[in-house]
Design a protein around this motif. Structure first.
Motif, PDB file in Angstrom:
ATOM      1  N   LEU A 167      42.878  46.850  37.261  1.00  0.00           N
ATOM      2  CA  LEU A 167      41.693  46.541  38.053  1.00  0.00           C
ATOM      3  C   LEU A 167      41.492  47.520  39.198  1.00  0.00           C
ATOM      4  CD1 LEU A 167      39.388  44.491  38.254  1.00  0.00           C
ATOM      5  CD2 LEU A 167      40.828  43.094  39.740  1.00  0.00           C
ATOM      6  N   PRO A 196      42.921  37.628  37.978  1.00  0.00           N
ATOM      7  CA  PRO A 196      43.774  38.745  37.543  1.00  0.00           C
ATOM      8  C   PRO A 196      45.245  38.356  37.550  1.00  0.00           C
ATOM      9  CG  PRO A 196      42.170  39.434  39.210  1.00  0.00           C
ATOM     10  CD  PRO A 196      42.135  37.943  39.173  1.00  0.00           C
ATOM     11  N   VAL A 218      43.407  42.971  34.363  1.00  0.00           N
ATOM     12  CA  VAL A 218      42.449  41.995  33.843  1.00  0.00           C
ATOM     13  C   VAL A 218      42.244  42.274  32.350  1.00  0.00           C
ATOM     14  CG1 VAL A 218      41.244  41.642  36.039  1.00  0.00           C
ATOM     15  CG2 VAL A 218      40.513  43.486  34.508  1.00  0.00           C
TER      16      VAL A 218
END
Length: 745
Positions: A185, A214, A223
């Motif tokens: 991410l 996440p 993610v």
């Protein structure tokens, strides 16, 4: 890894050869010896992401099983990683079908754990403010939760899906090689989950942005892998695949007519990113590879309740390619032997063993001793695996836990349990925002903007401050300090300060005769005891001061009235409802007895009693409840009034009063649709039958003196609370329309 591959390759070659005879035959001439059989190609199954559309993978696996097509390795993304990971770990196709059928997907994609698993204090907040719009408050400002759905139900569903003992097995140590994909991410890079524990690998791959939070893997925040590689054909090639069976269930781009909102545009942007990397992967397929593309029109990304249609679509798409799949098949006996090696051993009976050691760890400000007490596990008692999972669910129910990890170690006839709870950073300082509206399209119109703030874990015993403010038809502010008398102790004290200001209409024989404005402030002190997560008992005293005056009709000659009172009360509450808008099971009970001290409000003490009770029920698409209220006062009017929607529908709001008041009703509603899980819940059409009235103490209660009423309504469960559009009428009286946003009972 190379050794495992070599062993598997050798097993595959042996499985492809006929069994040797029990007695050796004479060696044939070299000239007559047949040419060696060619090695069987290594087949990889690549399963794409697609949310609920990924249930189609189960249908594809079912057809591969029926055709006896072997799978040598599995690569998956998102839902493909979940289905593929469970399959590689030894789950049967029947197990996967059972998972899809029996999992409560509404709970999995809900924004929090099921209400019946919430702590009583959290359930109480639902009655104070039905909205589920919450934010975290810190010195850095206001933040939203990292996901729209609760992690608890998802992780428990994954736990149930995996065969026993496979949860913490590294993905690269499964008998059937498996890989899943996630997205970093922070950097946007592809993360190949190789030696990650299987459960964490599946959970990380399914961390759909904005839906599930996440996950941190090897110090990287990751993610859903669909953002970078939704159909990872290249990974299968790198693992040594000769033939790829790729199953693409990705969501196609939406047409222009569906892009009229900000949410629609944001979703389209994500789909563009996903579709671009899927097209690149499709170009990597060769002439011998097989692409399965199920027809999933009508099944959306979050349409988890439509699992049967998705599985059927996958089955039909694979059957249409049977002619291309058939050459890859093994003889039935060889395929059965391979399946026997792949399938996990049947789960052992969950036997309860003595709990010799319980270790509870906390990452955050929550006292581990509090968590240990709230888990319900006690050293020395018999504990099963299922009870350990229930303990984890109870801790999730606190409302401020992001993750609960459990580890069970058995040594002979003894069991050790370790629980690690990770506090949700945003949840210890929460702000809930709500809006309530009510109108009968006549003279009764109410509105309220409400704010509920909770600051928890203020000390080692778990103290918290809860404040609620309201502006609108009624102005209200209250603050309560709730302090357990020990870490995990069910006894508590709760001092409270309260201010309120509003207006109330006065009625004479059902007709509005005047309006009184009043304001008041007070303080209370409560000693209470909680009973698990389902109820509590309170003993309290309140001191309040109220002033009021008649404002309609205006009369300057009337003096302002003042009242000062001290009340002692006992209150017993039970709340096991599964929802506040449209409950389908559970009960609600509130029984209160109050006594005013002599001299404050007259020469003698004043006693008041009130009981509210509801039993909810549901079957199939139907839900309903039976509800009753009763209240009485030794002097003046009872502390409950009737009138308005579901409280003698068709009657003026709070126009029915008396020294004794009683109400009974039955409500039935049928589910006729639903909103997307991230926006709300069921849409229902229903009706109510009601009966009640107000009486003087000297009157005898007769059925003929009760007013009969009823209503018909359309109701929608939204994240702001239930919304009702209704028509109500009283027998022999007037009818009216209603609009409500917020709890109507």
């Amino acid at each position: 890894m190379s050794l495992i591959r070599a062993v598997l390759a050798g097993v595959a070659v042996l499985c492809a050869l006929p069994l040797a005879p029990l007695h050796a035959a004479p060696e044939p001439d070299a000239a007559a010896a047949p040419a060696p059989a060619p090695a069987r190609p290594r087949i990889a199954l690549v399963l794409s992401g697609g949310g609920a559309r990924g249930f189609a993978h189960i249908g594809v696996l079912k057809v591969l099983q029926e055709l006896h097509v072997p799978v040598d390795m599995v690569v998956g993304t998102s839902m493909g990683g979940v289905v593929g990971g469970a399959y590689a770990a030894g789950a049967s196709v029947a197990d996967l079908e059972k998972m899809a059928r029996e999992t409560n997907w509404g709970r999995v994609v809900a924004d929090r754990p099921p209400r019946e698993e919430l702590a009583f204090r959290r359930r109480e907040e639902d009655l104070l403010l039905a909205s589920r719009i919450e934010f975290g408050v810190s010195r850095d400002g206001i933040s939203t939760p990292p996901a729209a759905a609760s992690n608890a139900a998802l992780e428990m569903a994954l736990n149930r899906l995996l065969p026993a003992g496979m949860r913490d097995r590294p993905a690269n140590q499964l008998a059937l090689p498996f890989r899943s994909v996630a997205s970093d991410l922070v950097s946007g890079e592809l993360v190949e989950l190789v030696d990650t524990p299987l459960f964490l690998s599946m959970r990380a791959s399914l961390a759909v942005p904005g839906v599930f939070s996440p996950v941190r893997v090897n110090n990287r925040l990751v993610v859903d892998g669909g953002l970078v590689r939704n159909l990872p054909v290249d990974m299968a090639r790198a693992m040594g695949a000769d033939i790829v069976i790729a199953v693409n269930v990705g969501t196609p781009l939406a047409p222009e007519k569906e892009l009229g909102s900000a949410i629609g545009v944001a979703q389209q942007m994500l789909q563009i990113l996903t579709e671009q990397n899927v097209q690149r992967s499709l170009k990597e397929l060769g002439p011998h590879d097989i692409l399965v593309a199920p027809d999933l029109n009508g099944v959306s990304f979050l349409d988890f309740t439509n699992y049967a249609r998705a599985m059927r679509a996958g089955e039909q798409a694979a059957q249409a390619l049977a002619a291309r799949l058939a050459p890859l098949a093994l003889p039935p006996e060889q395929y059965a032997a391979r399946e026997q090696l792949r399938l996990a051993a049947p789960a052992l009976l969950d036997v309860a063993l003595p709990l010799t050691r319980l270790a509870v760890e906390s990452e955050g400000d929550i006292n581990p001793r509090t968590l240990q007490a709230q888990s319900g596990l006690v050293e020395g008692q018999l504990v099963s695996q299922a009870e350990v999972q229930k303990a984890a669910a109870r801790l999730y129910g606190r409302g401020d836990i992001a993750r609960v990890e459990t580890a069970v170690v058995d040594a002979g006839e003894q069991r050790t349990v370790t629980i690690n709870a990770v506090e949700a950073p945003w949840a210890s300082n929460r702000l809930r925002v709500g809006l309530e509206l009510g109108s009968d399209f006549k003279d009764s119109n109410t509105f309220a903007l409400k704010l509920l703030h909770v600051a928890s874990n203020l000390n080692s015993w778990g103290g918290e401050v809860r404040s609620i403010a309201q502006i609108g038809t009624t102005r209200d502010f209250g603050v309560q300090f709730w302090q357990p008398l020990g870490a995990g102790n069910p006894w508590y004290i709760a001092p409270t300060l309260q201010y309120t200001s509003s207006a109330v209409d006065l009625f004479d024989k059902g007709r509005r005769s005047a309006r009184m404005a009043y304001s008041g402030h007070g303080a209370s002190l409560v000693l209470g005891r909680q009973f698990g997560y389902w109820g509590d008992l309170q003993f309290g005293v309140t001191r309040s001061r109220v002033k009021g005056s008649v404002v309609i009709p205006a009369d300057p000659g009337l003096p302002e009235e003042h009242a000062l009172g001290t009340n002692h009360f006992v209150q017993f509450r039970v709340d096991t409802l599964d929802g506040t808008g449209f409950p389908t099971r559970g009960v609600l009970l509130d029984a209160t007895w109050m006594h005013s001290r002599a001299g404050d409000l007259g020469d003698t003490g004043l006693g008041r009693s009130a009981v509210t009770a509801m039993k909810a029920f549901g079957r199939g698409n139907w839900a309903g409840h039976v509800y009753g209220e009763w209240a009485r006062s030794q002097q003046g009017e009872a502390p409950l009034n009737l009138g308005g929607f579901l409280r003698l529908s068709g009657t003026e709001f709070e126009s029915v009063a008396g020294r004794s008041v009683a109400l009974a009703r039955v409500v039935m509603a049928r589910r006729i649709g639903s909103l997307p899980a991230t926006f709300g819940g069921a849409v229902r059409a229903g009706f109510s039958l009601e009966m009640g009235g107000g009486f003087d103490q000297s009157e005898r209660w007769k059925t003929s003196k009760f007013t009969q009423a009823g209503s018909a309504f359309i109701a929608v469960d939204t994240r702001f609370g239930p919304v009702y559009m209704a028509a109500g009428a009283t027998k022999g009286g007037d009818g009216t329309l209603y609009l409500f946003l917020g709890p109507a009972w």
